[in-house]
Design a protein around this motif. Structure first.
Motif, PDB file in Angstrom:
ATOM      1  N   HIS A 174       0.834  -1.216   0.000  1.00  0.00           N
ATOM      2  CA  HIS A 174       0.000   0.000   0.000  1.00  0.00           C
ATOM      3  C   HIS A 174       0.863   1.258   0.000  1.00  0.00           C
ATOM      4  N   LEU A 177       1.995   1.986  -3.542  1.00  0.00           N
ATOM      5  CA  LEU A 177       0.961   2.613  -4.374  1.00  0.00           C
ATOM      6  C   LEU A 177       0.787   4.083  -4.008  1.00  0.00           C
ATOM      7  N   ILE A 189       1.688   0.275 -11.353  1.00  0.00           N
ATOM      8  CA  ILE A 189       2.237  -0.511 -10.251  1.00  0.00           C
ATOM      9  C   ILE A 189       3.722  -0.202 -10.194  1.00  0.00           C
ATOM     10  N   LEU A 197      -1.931   0.026 -13.154  1.00  0.00           N
ATOM     11  CA  LEU A 197      -2.455  -0.159 -11.802  1.00  0.00           C
ATOM     12  C   LEU A 197      -3.932  -0.522 -11.906  1.00  0.00           C
ATOM     13  N   TRP A 201      -7.439   1.890  -6.174  1.00  0.00           N
ATOM     14  CA  TRP A 201      -6.379   2.811  -5.753  1.00  0.00           C
ATOM     15  C   TRP A 201      -6.875   4.164  -5.253  1.00  0.00           C
ATOM     16  N   HIS A 204      -5.484   5.114  -1.853  1.00  0.00           N
ATOM     17  CA  HIS A 204      -4.057   5.435  -1.884  1.00  0.00           C
ATOM     18  C   HIS A 204      -3.844   6.856  -2.399  1.00  0.00           C
TER      19      HIS A 204
END
Length: 752
Positions: A174, A177, A189, A197, A201, A204
């Motif tokens: 995490h 990201l 990623i 990705l 997300w 994040h």
């Protein structure tokens, strides 16, 4: 008297809850300055623009509705919407190189409010008041939830851990990201260069947003500040949705109380139920930031879907606008919610067509909007990936049975299935009350009634490595408790008298106490309190049915003998069944009073001392677009099999890596084999790994040059614990310059 008026207002419970939250966070080593800074960020950058937009979109409710929204509704749901409208502005800012661009939102609200009568009217619209008893009760639910996390979860992730230790490898995933979303958009990623990705997300990006303003470390936010924020807003937002749905303050308390303390578990008070049977309160709330964020972000969407489906009023254009914003804000928070919502809406559309022989255009528009957002999330955000979810009916049940060491048999699988269903659905038994006045025919009830089985069915009929199918059933928890609170409030007298409230609360408390005593007894008879036995599964499965049978037997006997008794209605039975979940409260209280040792901490030494200093040298001295190559791939350097979940180099360098780990990627998931852990799947791109490792194992102008030219590498991050020719790298002074080194690590910059 001013003090008396303050104590009778909603401000007193709000202030008391805030103080309790601060005390809990301080106890868990969150710095006071960090709490103040993060609180200021939430108030100014999130709540201010969010509440303004929410009140603006719902202005019809404030002016036309006989029960205008309360400030409690506007503050909770508006703050959640604030996250949703902040995020796209932040991402645009990162894309154009202005990551603080989102700060224009609160500035714009202040300017519009100060300069225009329209802006001031948004804040001065008629607003209702929340019953002060409900306010205190909601505060108690929030405090209990945080106390539970502090005792059972936060202690597993203390902020005092050394920097090279983490509670789990997932945390570095995490953090990686977050680091990518702090510096680049569109996101990738970061630990496998060029890999889209396709994960959930949004959370994040949200943590990256707050880090730009507050300058607080992501670890503090991911372990403490964001979970506390998400829990608080989920409890308050769910209460607001329940209040809007039912108009009853009691429902505003019952729904979040069931969510936080309602998970039924008779196996034992310390049983590791987080893996299979707990819907909301579990270790996963903190270890999976996306699910906790999804719970919170789902609430404005749920409320607006319920408003669109209201049978007594046609939704306005602004209602549709609010729903659209809420759905897109949820779309990348957690992928499990959108298909569930869509299936429920399709069911409502089909039922209306079959019953009324006409097309319901409101339901049609809802299905269309949900379909568009679902496709957007699946194609644009997640790249069309299925996450390697495969149809394997009842593999979840079989896995649960095997995890407990129970011999496989039909009886064991049946007992486990019933136990799992009870754990997920028993706290929704209050929906029985919707039979009163045929409320179950309400389109809002039908939407929830059909959406819930979809989430549960996916968990039972599909399977994925890592048990990711379980997120679908956890995602229906809010709908379950909303239905239950709605049904229960339909059976209770209106207004609710003190006598009835105390009687129902007493019955629920007694049921919870009984469940706690029995669960403790069952747990004491096992060698391992964390693992169930076949007998405890059976006891758990039959307990609610025994209560129901006993209730009707007692009522029949009393009716036959003509004994004088209080009226035994369905609400009493519902109070007993729903109260079983309060055994969690007794468990926490008992452990606290007896000072029972908390869960054992097993931190992971993911890297050698000095690793963060080496990685952060690149973060401080490199460009955000620099690419790093490293010889660190497997979780442990000398392991017999390579665990592909290594993410810490990308997390702390804040740069994209040619190849670090390859766990949790689409290619790895697709190559996983049923029954085997995806953590040991070899890298899909073997040529990339060969080019990368050749530069470290056999450094020469040719091998290093090929790596640099192929992937535009700027830095080499070397761990001396992994295979590398340090002398050969040091000798390439014409193409590499050593910029940092310590006992375990070295950093080289490519001379271009």
């Amino acid at each position: 008297m001013p003090l008396r008026r303050f104590l009778l207002s909603s401000w007193a419970p709000m202030l008391g809850t805030a103080v309790a939250i601060i005390v809990i966070l301080l106890r868990d080593d969150v710095a006071a300055l960090a709490i103040v800074v993060f609180g200021a960020y939430l108030a100014v950058a999130v709540a201010l623009p969010g509440v303004f937009v929410w009140r603006l979109l719902l202005r019809r409710y404030h002016s036309d509705d006989t029960t205008p929204p309360t400030w409690f509704e506007d503050l909770s749901l508006g703050t959640i919407v604030g996250f949703g409208i902040q995020l796209p502005v932040y991402l645009l800012g990162v894309w154009v190189g202005l990551p603080l661009l989102f700060l224009v939102l609160p500035v714009a609200v202040v300017v519009v409010t100060a300069a225009t009568g329209f802006g001031r009217s948004v804040w001065t619209m008629p607003t209702g008041r929340l019953d002060v008893r409900a306010a205190w009760s909601l505060g108690a639910v929030v405090v209990y939830g945080l106390a539970w996390f502090a005792t059972t979860t936060f202690s597993l992730r203390p902020l005092t851990l050394p920097l090279n230790q983490t509670p789990s490898v997932d945390e570095t995933f995490h953090l990686a990201l977050i680091s990518d979303l702090m510096n680049r958009f569109p996101p990738q990623i970061p630990f496998l260069l060029g890999t889209p990705l396709d994960y959930h997300w949004f959370v994040h990006a949200q943590i990256a947003t707050s880090e730009w303003v507050t300058q607080l470390d992501s670890t503090v936010m991911i372990r403490a500040l964001m979970p506390a924020t998400e829990l608080t807003l989920t409890v308050l937002g769910l209460g607001a949705v329940a209040l809007r749905l039912t108009g009853r303050p009691v429902a505003a308390v019952v729904a979040p109380a069931l969510l936080v303390a309602g998970g039924f578990n008779l196996i034992g008070p310390h049983y590791a139920s987080w893996l299979f049977s707990e819907a909301f309160m579990s270790k996963r709330f903190v270890s999976s930031p996306s699910q906790a964020y999804g719970f919170m972000m789902a609430l404005p969407a749920i409320m607006m879907i319920l408003e669109v489906l209201r049978p007594d009023r046609k939704p306005s254009r602004l209602t549709w606008v609010a729903l659209t914003i809420a759905l897109f804000s949820l779309s990348g928070a957690k992928a499990t919610f959108m298909p569930i919502f869509l299936c429920g809406a399709i069911a409502v559309w089909v039922i209306h067509l079959l019953v009324h022989r006409t097309i319901d255009w409101t339901a049609s528009a809802l299905v269309g909007l949900l379909a568009v957002v679902t496709v957007f999330a699946q194609v644009v955000l997640f790249g069309g990936q299925s996450g390697a979810l495969s149809l394997e009916p009842f593999n979840t049940v079989q896995t649960a049975v095997h995890s407990q060491g129970i011999p496989d048999s039909v009886a064991a699988e049946v007992a486990m299935t019933v136990t799992l269903l009870l754990g997920w659905l028993l706290y929704g038994v209050g929906a029985f009350g919707l039979r009163a006045q045929a409320r179950w025919r309400d389109p809002r009830a039908l939407w929830m009634f059909f959406a819930i089985p979809v989430g549960v069915a996916v968990a039972l009929m599909f399977f994925r490595s890592g048990l990711s199918q379980m997120w679908f059933q956890r995602s229906v928890a809010e709908l379950v408790v909303l239905l239950s609170a709605w049904g229960l409030s339909s059976l209770l007298p209106n207004p609710l008298t003190k006598q009835v409230a105390l009687a129902m609360s007493g019955m629920a408390a007694a049921a919870g106490l009984g469940a706690f005593v029995i669960a403790s007894f069952l747990e004491a008879g096992r060698r391992n309190e964390l693992v169930a036995t076949f007998d405890t599964l059976v006891y758990t499965a039959i307990a609610p049915f025994v209560i129901v049978t006993a209730f009707f037997v007692v009522r029949a006997v009393l009716a036959r003998v003509g004994a004088s008794r209080p009226r035994l209605g369905p609400v009493i039975l519902l109070a007993l069944l729903l109260g079983l979940g309060s055994s969690h409260v007794y468990s926490l209280g008992y452990d606290t009073l007896t000072q029972r040792p908390g869960p054992h901490l097993t931190p992971h030494n993911l890297f050698s001392p000095g690793g963060i200093e080496a990685a952060r040298y690149i973060a401080r001295h490199g460009s955000a677009d620099d690419v790093v190559a490293t010889n660190v791939h497997c979780l442990k350097p000398d392991a017999r099999r390579c665990d592909n979940r290594n993410f810490w180099v990308s997390a702390y360098t804040e740069r994209r890596i040619v190849v670090e780990g390859w766990g949790y990627t689409a290619g790895t998931n697709e190559d996983s084999i049923a029954g085997a852990r995806s953590a040991f799947v070899p890298i899909p791109d073997k040529l990339r790994l060969a080019i990368n490792d050749a530069a470290f194992k056999h450094p020469s102008p040719q091998t290093v040059g090929r790596l640099v030219d192929t992937y535009d590498v700027t830095w080499l991050f070397v761990s001396k614990k992994y295979s590398a020719d340090a002398r050969g790298l040091n000798g390439l002074t014409n193409i590499l310059a050593k910029k940092f080194h310590n006992r375990h690590y070295a950093v080289f910059k490519v001379l271009k």
